[in-house]
Design a protein around this motif. Structure first.
Motif, PDB file in Angstrom:
ATOM      1  N   LYS A   1     -14.334  46.351  10.801  1.00 47.18           N
ATOM      2  CA  LYS A   1     -15.175  47.141   9.904  1.00 47.18           C
ATOM      3  C   LYS A   1     -14.375  47.611   8.701  1.00 47.18           C
ATOM      4  N   GLU A   2     -13.138  48.022   8.971  1.00 46.11           N
ATOM      5  CA  GLU A   2     -12.252  48.437   7.896  1.00 46.11           C
ATOM      6  C   GLU A   2     -10.872  47.826   8.129  1.00 46.11           C
ATOM      7  N   TRP A   3     -10.269  47.354   7.047  1.00 45.19           N
ATOM      8  CA  TRP A   3      -8.912  46.832   7.132  1.00 45.19           C
ATOM      9  C   TRP A   3      -8.095  47.409   5.991  1.00 45.19           C
ATOM     10  N   HIS A   4      -7.055  48.160   6.352  1.00 46.96           N
ATOM     11  CA  HIS A   4      -6.171  48.782   5.379  1.00 46.96           C
ATOM     12  C   HIS A   4      -4.754  48.279   5.656  1.00 46.96           C
ATOM     13  N   PRO A   5      -4.277  47.292   4.884  1.00 46.57           N
ATOM     14  CA  PRO A   5      -2.982  46.660   5.190  1.00 46.57           C
ATOM     15  C   PRO A   5      -1.807  47.615   5.169  1.00 46.57           C
ATOM     16  N   GLU A   6      -1.887  48.662   4.353  1.00 48.11           N
ATOM     17  CA  GLU A   6      -0.748  49.586   4.267  1.00 48.11           C
ATOM     18  C   GLU A   6      -0.509  50.340   5.586  1.00 48.11           C
ATOM     19  N   THR A   7      -1.551  50.472   6.402  1.00 50.82           N
ATOM     20  CA  THR A   7      -1.401  51.174   7.685  1.00 50.82           C
ATOM     21  C   THR A   7      -1.685  50.298   8.895  1.00 50.82           C
ATOM     22  N   MET A   8      -2.239  49.105   8.688  1.00 50.03           N
ATOM     23  CA  MET A   8      -2.660  48.281   9.818  1.00 50.03           C
ATOM     24  C   MET A   8      -1.932  46.950   9.922  1.00 50.03           C
ATOM     25  N   ARG A   9      -1.311  46.490   8.824  1.00 44.73           N
ATOM     26  CA  ARG A   9      -0.682  45.165   8.860  1.00 44.73           C
ATOM     27  C   ARG A   9       0.514  45.115   9.817  1.00 44.73           C
ATOM     28  N   MET A  10       1.391  46.110   9.739  1.00 45.95           N
ATOM     29  CA  MET A  10       2.551  46.139  10.623  1.00 45.95           C
ATOM     30  C   MET A  10       2.132  46.738  11.971  1.00 45.95           C
ATOM     31  N   LEU A  11       2.093  45.904  13.004  1.00 47.76           N
ATOM     32  CA  LEU A  11       1.630  46.365  14.308  1.00 47.76           C
ATOM     33  C   LEU A  11       2.675  47.210  15.006  1.00 47.76           C
ATOM     34  N   PHE A  12       3.941  46.837  14.884  1.00 49.06           N
ATOM     35  CA  PHE A  12       5.041  47.641  15.431  1.00 49.06           C
ATOM     36  C   PHE A  12       6.357  47.145  14.862  1.00 49.06           C
ATOM     37  N   ARG A  13       7.415  47.961  15.066  1.00 50.88           N
ATOM     38  CA  ARG A  13       8.740  47.628  14.531  1.00 50.88           C
ATOM     39  C   ARG A  13       9.808  47.939  15.579  1.00 50.88           C
ATOM     40  N   ILE A  14      10.842  47.079  15.621  1.00 49.51           N
ATOM     41  CA  ILE A  14      12.061  47.376  16.373  1.00 49.51           C
ATOM     42  C   ILE A  14      13.157  47.587  15.341  1.00 49.51           C
ATOM     43  N   ASN A  15      13.567  48.830  15.182  1.00 47.49           N
ATOM     44  CA  ASN A  15      14.518  49.192  14.135  1.00 47.49           C
ATOM     45  C   ASN A  15      15.862  48.482  14.312  1.00 47.49           C
ATOM     46  N   SER A  16      16.422  48.028  13.186  1.00 46.61           N
ATOM     47  CA  SER A  16      17.781  47.472  13.111  1.00 46.61           C
ATOM     48  C   SER A  16      18.013  46.251  14.000  1.00 46.61           C
ATOM     49  N   LEU A  17      16.965  45.591  14.446  1.00 45.08           N
ATOM     50  CA  LEU A  17      17.147  44.468  15.360  1.00 45.08           C
ATOM     51  C   LEU A  17      17.930  43.303  14.750  1.00 45.08           C
ATOM     52  N   PRO A  18      17.672  42.885  13.485  1.00 45.73           N
ATOM     53  CA  PRO A  18      18.459  41.758  12.952  1.00 45.73           C
ATOM     54  C   PRO A  18      19.962  42.025  12.977  1.00 45.73           C
ATOM     55  N   SER A  19      20.375  43.222  12.578  1.00 47.02           N
ATOM     56  CA  SER A  19      21.803  43.570  12.607  1.00 47.02           C
ATOM     57  C   SER A  19      22.337  43.541  14.031  1.00 47.02           C
ATOM     58  N   PHE A  20      21.520  44.025  14.964  1.00 51.09           N
ATOM     59  CA  PHE A  20      21.949  44.059  16.362  1.00 51.09           C
ATOM     60  C   PHE A  20      22.067  42.650  16.943  1.00 51.09           C
ATOM     61  N   LEU A  21      21.181  41.755  16.545  1.00 53.84           N
ATOM     62  CA  LEU A  21      21.264  40.373  17.021  1.00 53.84           C
ATOM     63  C   LEU A  21      22.562  39.732  16.548  1.00 53.84           C
ATOM     64  N   PHE A  22      22.922  39.983  15.296  1.00 52.59           N
ATOM     65  CA  PHE A  22      24.175  39.446  14.763  1.00 52.59           C
ATOM     66  C   PHE A  22      25.367  40.077  15.478  1.00 52.59           C
ATOM     67  N   THR A  31      25.427  41.360  18.479  1.00 51.99           N
ATOM     68  CA  THR A  31      25.461  40.862  19.856  1.00 51.99           C
ATOM     69  C   THR A  31      26.060  39.463  19.912  1.00 51.99           C
ATOM     70  N   HIS A  32      25.686  38.630  18.951  1.00 51.36           N
ATOM     71  CA  HIS A  32      26.222  37.269  18.922  1.00 51.36           C
ATOM     72  C   HIS A  32      27.732  37.278  18.755  1.00 51.36           C
ATOM     73  N   GLU A  33      28.240  38.176  17.915  1.00 52.68           N
ATOM     74  CA  GLU A  33      29.663  38.186  17.590  1.00 52.68           C
ATOM     75  C   GLU A  33      30.497  38.983  18.598  1.00 52.68           C
ATOM     76  N   ASN A  34      29.992  40.131  19.035  1.00 52.49           N
ATOM     77  CA  ASN A  34      30.816  41.037  19.845  1.00 52.49           C
ATOM     78  C   ASN A  34      30.075  41.632  21.045  1.00 52.49           C
ATOM     79  N   GLY A  35      28.898  41.136  21.351  1.00 57.62           N
ATOM     80  CA  GLY A  35      28.077  41.779  22.370  1.00 57.62           C
ATOM     81  C   GLY A  35      28.582  41.602  23.793  1.00 57.62           C
TER      82      GLY A  35
END
Length: 218
Positions: A120-141, A143-147
């Motif tokens: 009925k209503e779609w507001h991308p500024e509040t609905m597009r991002m369903l969830f976030r895992i903070n800092s995950l890309p840095s953590f993946l790197f 983990t690969h190097e020193n995890g």
């Protein structure tokens, strides 16, 4: 030292991390683990979220979906709402983005009472991002190097958590497109790039980490 079980929960992984580090937990691990915990309980949390919003059939366009609300309060539809999903990695972390489908096109703008939008209503500024895992890309790197084993277990748990939430969406929606690297695919891509380069994080993740402008694209 006692090892992790084959399928540890987040509490067990965190406890194991503390044992490996004599009670000290790096800030990036704590940030990612806390964020994964929030995503893991997204359906049980009392507060609202974009993920819970799109699952709420009260915001579905029942006319478009050939649906109705029964006297019992249950909503039934003959056509599932169509959406597209995108795995997104940016400076904030990992995000799962959603785009409704209207007239066979992905929508990235506000729509209110559109006969062609599944919501009925779609507001991308509040609905597009369903969830976030903070800092995950840095953590993946990291983990690969020193995890250690706990870091690897947390990466696996994050992947399992996101996969479970996507599975729920697959049951409720007609997902016509899935773009971007899954968490496992991102980790493997980092591995390939690390093996072929002696560069640092920024160079290795170039093209994988998006700018805010990029992440708004469809």
């Amino acid at each position: 030292m006692q090892q992790l079980s084959k399928h540890p929960n987040l509490k067990e992984i965190n406890a194991y991390k503390r044992k490996l580090n004599w009670g000290e937990v790096p800030a990036i691990y704590h940030m990612v683990a806390s964020s994964v915990g929030e995503v893991d309980g997204i359906l049980s949390h009392g507060f609202d979220s974009a993920y819970k919003q799109i699952l709420n059939p009260n915001n579905w366009n029942l006319s478009l979906l050939d649906g109705e609300r029964l006297p019992t309060g249950e909503t039934v539809v003959n056509r599932k709402p169509q959406i597209a999903l995108r795995h997104t990695y940016n400076q904030m972390g990992y995000e799962l983005h959603c785009f409704p489908i209207a007239l066979n096109e992905k929508v990235n703008r506000t729509l209110v009472k559109s006969p062609h939008c599944p919501f009925k209503e779609w507001h991308p500024e509040t609905m597009r991002m369903l969830f976030r895992i903070n800092s995950l890309p840095s953590f993946l790197f990291f983990t690969h190097e020193n995890g250690d084993d706990a870091d690897v277990a947390l990466v696996k748990y994050a992947y399992i958590t996101v996969s479970r939430l996507i599975k729920i969406l697959e049951e409720k929606f007609d997902i016509i497109e899935m773009r971007g690297y899954s968490i496992v695919e991102f980790y493997k891509e980092v591995d390939v790039r690390v093996r072929g380069s002696s560069s640092g994080y920024s160079e290795i993740t170039s093209g994988l980490i998006e700018t805010p402008d990029d992440s708004a694209d469809i």
